[in-house]
Write a protein that holds these residues in place. Structure first.
Motif, PDB file in Angstrom:
ATOM      1  N   ASN A   1      10.824  20.770  -7.826  1.00 16.30           N
ATOM      2  CA  ASN A   1      11.564  22.010  -7.660  1.00 16.30           C
ATOM      3  C   ASN A   1      10.649  23.065  -7.052  1.00 16.30           C
ATOM      4  O   ASN A   1       9.488  22.814  -6.723  1.00 16.30           O
ATOM      5  N   SER A   2      11.162  24.285  -6.884  1.00 16.13           N
ATOM      6  CA  SER A   2      10.391  25.343  -6.228  1.00 16.13           C
ATOM      7  C   SER A   2       9.126  25.680  -7.009  1.00 16.13           C
ATOM      8  O   SER A   2       8.077  25.972  -6.421  1.00 16.13           O
ATOM      9  N   GLU A   3       9.206  25.627  -8.323  1.00 15.38           N
ATOM     10  CA  GLU A   3       8.024  25.935  -9.134  1.00 15.38           C
ATOM     11  C   GLU A   3       6.926  24.903  -8.922  1.00 15.38           C
ATOM     12  O   GLU A   3       5.740  25.254  -8.798  1.00 15.38           O
TER      13      GLU A   3
ATOM     14  N   SER B   1       8.572  21.289   1.380  1.00 13.58           N
ATOM     15  CA  SER B   1       9.664  21.946   0.650  1.00 13.58           C
ATOM     16  C   SER B   1      10.916  22.050   1.506  1.00 13.58           C
ATOM     17  O   SER B   1      12.033  21.834   1.020  1.00 13.58           O
ATOM     18  N   GLU B   2      10.760  22.346   2.796  1.00 11.06           N
ATOM     19  CA  GLU B   2      11.909  22.432   3.693  1.00 11.06           C
ATOM     20  C   GLU B   2      12.570  21.066   3.884  1.00 11.06           C
ATOM     21  O   GLU B   2      13.799  20.960   3.955  1.00 11.06           O
TER      22      GLU B   2
ATOM     23  N   ARG C   1      14.510  20.368   0.845  1.00 16.17           N
ATOM     24  CA  ARG C   1      15.705  21.198   0.808  1.00 16.17           C
ATOM     25  C   ARG C   1      16.812  20.602   1.670  1.00 16.17           C
ATOM     26  O   ARG C   1      17.992  20.744   1.355  1.00 16.17           O
TER      27      ARG C   1
ATOM     28  N   ARG D   1       4.956  24.057   2.391  1.00 15.84           N
ATOM     29  CA  ARG D   1       6.218  24.642   2.852  1.00 15.84           C
ATOM     30  C   ARG D   1       7.015  23.659   3.705  1.00 15.84           C
ATOM     31  O   ARG D   1       8.241  23.593   3.617  1.00 15.84           O
TER      32      ARG D   1
ATOM     33  N   PHE E   1       6.477  23.073  -6.254  1.00 19.50           N
ATOM     34  CA  PHE E   1       5.936  23.255  -4.906  1.00 19.50           C
ATOM     35  C   PHE E   1       4.924  24.401  -4.875  1.00 19.50           C
ATOM     36  O   PHE E   1       3.888  24.324  -4.196  1.00 19.50           O
ATOM     37  N   THR E   2       5.212  25.450  -5.633  1.00 20.25           N
ATOM     38  CA  THR E   2       4.267  26.583  -5.684  1.00 20.25           C
ATOM     39  C   THR E   2       2.953  26.152  -6.324  1.00 20.25           C
ATOM     40  O   THR E   2       1.859  26.514  -5.860  1.00 20.25           O
TER      41      THR E   2
END
Length: 500
Positions: free
Chosen positions: A2-4, A22-23, A26, A19, A6-7
């Protein structure tokens, strides 16, 4: 991921690379989100990576895949072989509950979601194929015959006194056994020959309903997909007949989804009359393994009643196979398959016509059958229109030529068949066939080498191992004569006229 997550990954990998990943992730998630929002077959097919990602996400929603889970009941999704678990993507719980095959399982949210999505995509494809007014459907892990039986058993609850099923004849065992297995008596309505086609006798079906009494008839069981010279039933007229006498109408649409003509017949039947349910096979229409079917209808309440008639839970394999196939093909891919099949059928028709003409035969003219062709192997005179046959097809008997037809003096009127061109078979063709039979007979005799011996000794016959006659040797033939053959013995030597 999830986004967390990935960070957090940016602490170990450059942020620009994270990034990009992540894209890309997505993009997969957007396809899944659109599927869950619309519940329809995607316009373009998914990649294998997206399909497997989605299936893995569904699998982790089932309780048997929870981390630290220790199942102690009888329905905990335990599997001994890892190969079996991987084959099913660890979706072990199946679909449905004991009271309803379409019900949601508390322990298997992922499998339940898979079941709901598959039914939704199947309905979308049926509408796309031509049944635009269909209201509901569900995938059942049984082939077409048993699925028809399930429909008949559901109707028994509505019409407990009914015993008979009106059935325009189609020579397929599964259709007949579906009615018998459900405990009903099939009332066979024979077909009528119109040209080269065997078509439904609607008037005979109505006479049977009046003779038996509509209250004693369970339903009318019609067929769309069949083999030439049989053609699809007159569905619109049968649907009007069912509406007139308030009779249920079950349609065997085993091969029909791939044919726009068959689907149009079902749609028009529901529009002008009554069609309660239609059943189609998964393997014949969607290129998946055997073992599943789709039961659909124009009355959502009746389709739900059929699903509740199914006893116990069911295997999720047919639903999983269909879901993966539809996601891989997409709506565009499936439409292309339907279009290609129609083009190939037209090409096959033209080529078979040429082949039949080259051999003096004839391709049956069955324009109302969009999925099957019939070949007239021996060209004989056709019966008159309106002739009633007991089976799906009947071989006409040879007839003499009319007196007005000229024929060569050597043509025997009792043994000569009428050709497609309305002429007579040539003498050279018949002589050629006779010469071919003589050649075959010589080849067969060449397999045997018979040695003439005195009467006091047995006749020795060498039979090669590859000869079919070696299987039919006498009982006392047991001693090998050589490496290449066997010895057959007889107590009597035939005369010189019979020895070769």
């Amino acid at each position: 991921m999830n986004s967390e997550n990935f960070t957090l990954s940016e602490k170990m990998v450059p942020a620009s690379y994270v990034r990009q990943a992540s894209e890309a992730r997505r993009g997969h998630e957007q396809l899944i989100r659109r599927l869950l929002e619309q519940g329809k077959c995607p316009a373009e097919g998914w990649s294998e990576a997206t399909v497997e990602l989605f299936l893995n996400e569904l699998a982790v929603m089932d309780s048997n895949n929870f981390l630290g889970n220790c199942g102690m009941g009888e329905r905990e999704g335990r599997v001994a072989s890892d190969i079996v678990a991987r084959r099913h993507y660890r979706l072990i719980h199946g679909i449905g509950r004991s009271g309803d095959i379409a019900a949601v399982q508390p322990k298997a949210a992922g499998s339940s979601l898979l079941n709901k999505l598959t039914n939704s995509l199947a309905l979308d494809v049926l509408k796309m194929a031509g049944a635009r007014s269909a209201k509901s459907c569900f995938v059942v892990p049984m082939a077409t015959g048993m699925s028809l039986t399930l429909c008949f058993l559901t109707l028994r609850q509505r019409r407990p006194d009914a015993r008979y099923v009106i059935w325009p004849r189609i020579d397929q065992k599964s259709c007949f056994k579906a009615m018998v297995t459900a405990g009903f008596v099939p009332v066979v309505v024979e077909n009528v020959l119109e040209g080269d086609e065997l078509r439904t006798d609607v008037e005979a079906a109505e006479r049977q309903i009046c003779r038996l009494g509509a209250e004693n008839v369970l339903c009318v069981h019609s067929t769309t997909s069949c083999f030439a010279p049989r053609v699809p039933d007159r569905l619109e007229e049968l649907a009007v007949l069912c509406a007139k006498y308030d009779l249920p109408h079950i349609v065997n649409n085993a091969y029909g989804v791939q044919s726009s003509k068959c689907m149009h017949l079902i749609q028009e039947g529901a529009r002008v009359g009554r069609v309660d349910a239609f059943v189609q096979s998964l393997d014949k229409n969607f290129l998946v393994p055997v073992g599943g079917a789709i039961i659909a209808g124009f009355d959502e309440a009746f389709v739900e009643e059929i699903s509740k008639t199914y006893p116990g839970r069911a295997s999720a394999s047919p639903s999983l196979d269909l879901l993966v196939t539809l996601l891989t093909l997409g709506a565009g891919g499936y439409k292309k398959l339907l279009s290609d099949r129609k083009e190939m059928f037209a090409l096959l028709t033209e080529e078979l016509k040429k082949l039949a003409c080259a051999h003096g035969e004839r391709l049956l003219h069955t324009p109302h059958n969009p999925i099957s062709l019939g070949w007239c192997r021996w060209t004989r005179s056709r019966p008159s229109a309106g002739t009633r046959f007991a089976g799906s097809c009947r071989t006409p008997t040879p007839t003499r030529a009319p007196t007005s037809t000229r024929r060569p003096p050597w043509a025997s009127p009792a043994r000569t068949w009428r050709c497609a061109s309305n002429g007579w078979t040539s003498a050279s063709r018949r002589c050629g066939r006779r010469r071919m039979r003589l050649k075959v007979a010589r080849r067969r005799r060449a397999h045997f080498h018979i040695q003439k011996v005195p009467k006091s000794r047995n006749l020795q016959i060498e039979l090669p191992l590859y000869s079919s006659a070696a299987k039919a040797r006498p009982n006392d033939c047991s001693r090998p004569s050589s490496v290449d053959g066997r010895v057959a013995s007889r107590t009597k030597v035939p005369s010189d006229n019979n020895t070769q």
